[in-house]
Write a protein that holds these residues in place. Structure first.
Motif, PDB file in Angstrom:
ATOM      1  N   CYS B   8      51.947  56.972  68.808  1.00 14.81           N
ATOM      2  CA  CYS B   8      50.927  56.124  69.602  1.00 14.81           C
ATOM      3  C   CYS B   8      49.766  56.503  68.689  1.00 14.81           C
ATOM      4  CB  CYS B   8      50.762  56.336  70.971  1.00 14.81           C
ATOM      5  SG  CYS B   8      49.931  57.971  71.540  1.00 14.81           S
ATOM      6  N   GLY B   9      48.574  55.981  69.095  1.00 20.57           N
ATOM      7  CA  GLY B   9      47.426  56.135  68.316  1.00 20.57           C
ATOM      8  C   GLY B   9      46.946  57.321  68.218  1.00 20.57           C
ATOM      9  N   THR B  14      50.658  57.855  75.428  1.00 24.34           N
ATOM     10  CA  THR B  14      51.423  56.791  75.515  1.00 24.34           C
ATOM     11  C   THR B  14      52.774  57.227  74.798  1.00 24.34           C
ATOM     12  OG1 THR B  14      50.627  55.589  73.618  1.00 24.34           O
ATOM     13  CG2 THR B  14      49.941  54.955  75.978  1.00 24.34           C
ATOM     14  N   SER B  54      54.850  50.536  69.456  1.00 28.38           N
ATOM     15  CA  SER B  54      54.356  49.134  69.857  1.00 28.38           C
ATOM     16  C   SER B  54      54.226  48.266  68.491  1.00 28.38           C
ATOM     17  CB  SER B  54      53.080  49.260  70.573  1.00 28.38           C
ATOM     18  OG  SER B  54      51.869  49.653  69.726  1.00 28.38           O
ATOM     19  N   ASN B  55      54.177  46.792  68.773  1.00 25.82           N
ATOM     20  CA  ASN B  55      53.955  45.964  67.829  1.00 25.82           C
ATOM     21  C   ASN B  55      52.729  46.412  67.135  1.00 25.82           C
ATOM     22  OD1 ASN B  55      54.838  43.781  66.726  1.00 25.82           O
ATOM     23  ND2 ASN B  55      53.797  42.323  67.689  1.00 25.82           N
ATOM     24  N   GLU B  56      51.825  46.368  67.647  1.00 24.06           N
ATOM     25  CA  GLU B  56      50.528  46.760  67.019  1.00 24.06           C
ATOM     26  C   GLU B  56      50.601  47.686  66.108  1.00 24.06           C
ATOM     27  OE1 GLU B  56      49.542  46.136  70.418  1.00 24.06           O
ATOM     28  OE2 GLU B  56      48.396  44.068  70.034  1.00 24.06           O
ATOM     29  N   ASN B  72      57.874  46.724  73.741  1.00 20.18           N
ATOM     30  CA  ASN B  72      56.706  46.142  74.276  1.00 20.18           C
ATOM     31  C   ASN B  72      56.391  46.885  75.765  1.00 20.18           C
ATOM     32  OD1 ASN B  72      55.573  44.231  72.470  1.00 20.18           O
ATOM     33  ND2 ASN B  72      57.345  42.753  72.997  1.00 20.18           N
ATOM     34  N   ASN B  73      57.455  46.945  76.679  1.00 19.45           N
ATOM     35  CA  ASN B  73      57.329  47.554  77.824  1.00 19.45           C
ATOM     36  C   ASN B  73      57.871  48.938  78.093  1.00 19.45           C
ATOM     37  OD1 ASN B  73      57.199  48.369  80.436  1.00 19.45           O
ATOM     38  ND2 ASN B  73      57.970  46.186  81.432  1.00 19.45           N
ATOM     39  N   TYR B  74      56.919  49.891  77.886  1.00 17.62           N
ATOM     40  CA  TYR B  74      57.520  51.318  77.737  1.00 17.62           C
ATOM     41  C   TYR B  74      58.127  51.770  78.999  1.00 17.62           C
ATOM     42  CZ  TYR B  74      54.529  52.221  73.499  1.00 17.62           C
ATOM     43  OH  TYR B  74      54.056  52.218  72.413  1.00 17.62           O
TER      44      TYR B  74
END
Lengths: 147, 90
Positions: B8-9, B14, B54-56, B72-74
């Motif tokens: 994640c970022g 997440t 995620s896609n991003e 998409n949906n964690y």
């Protein structure tokens, strides 16, 4: 650990933007002394810089930031938006359920995320959160779902 | 053993949620793997067999040698399961 207790819940608020929605959920953390104002702005900055990946399920955003100071306690707040807001996520927009995570490191942080995961892994939880009438209902739901 | 990175970022919120669910799905599938979570910039310099994200954030990892698995949906264990099954060697 503060997990979705009624003082950390705001229902049907009407922010104007994704950033305002993050601030509103963050304000709940500040109100319970789980985070300071700087932490809230750090969550907004993280969203601005790293993008809408925090929308981790349809309609559900989980803003958080790196905890820079000691004043952050492990806590999750919840803001339900009266009108769903576009965060810019390709698949999961628009968002109506915002969980702000006051992050601490260590075992409490992990236990907190585990409880949130247990709650939201149940496909019925999102629907129950969308139809909950009061903050007490949300608190009860959170308590039951994550034992 | 397979090495799986959940990304994640920031590498602490997440990605940890994703890791918990990836671990439980892999256990379900009887797949032994070393699952870790990290942020996207660390991930770009870390060797792994699979990256789950995620896609991003997948778009921030161009050219990574790992196979990228997009979720998409964690909180949808079925989606995580079918995405992983599609990527795993049979």
């Amino acid at each position: 650990m503060l997990f979705l207790e009624k003082g950390l819940v705001a229902l049907d608020i009407e922010p104007d933007s994704a950033e305002d929605a993050i601030r509103a959920a963050g304000k709940l953390l500040v109100g319970r002394q789980a985070a300071g104002g700087e932490y809230v702005e750090a969550m907004v900055a993280a969203y601005r810089e790293k993008g809408p990946y925090i929308v981790i399920a349809p309609g559900i955003a989980l803003p958080h930031a790196k905890a820079e100071s000691e004043e952050t306690k492990a806590a999750v707040s919840f803001a339900r938006l009266k009108r769903p807001i576009v965060f810019g996520h390709a698949d999961n927009d628009p968002v109506d359920l915002v969980f702000a995570l006051a992050s601490s490191s260590g075992s409490e942080h992990i236990a907190l995320l585990k409880r949130l995961t247990m709650l939201l892994n149940d496909p019925g939880s999102a629907e129950a959160l969308r139809t909950a009438k009061t903050a007490e209902d949300v608190e009860k739901l959170a308590r039951q779902a994550s034992i | 053993m397979l090495k799986v990175l959940c990304v994640c970022g920031l590498g602490q919120g997440t990605s940890l949620i994703l890791r918990m669910n990836v671990e439980s799905v892999l256990k379900d599938l009887n797949v032994q793997a070393d699952v870790e979570h990290t942020d996207v910039s660390t991930a770009s310099g870390t060797a792994a067999d699979f990256i789950v994200t995620s896609n991003e954030l997948a778009q921030s990892l161009p050219g990574h040698a790992a196979k990228i698995v997009v979720v998409n949906n964690y909180f949808d264990l079925d989606e995580i399961k079918s995405s992983l099954q599609g990527a795993l060697p049979s």
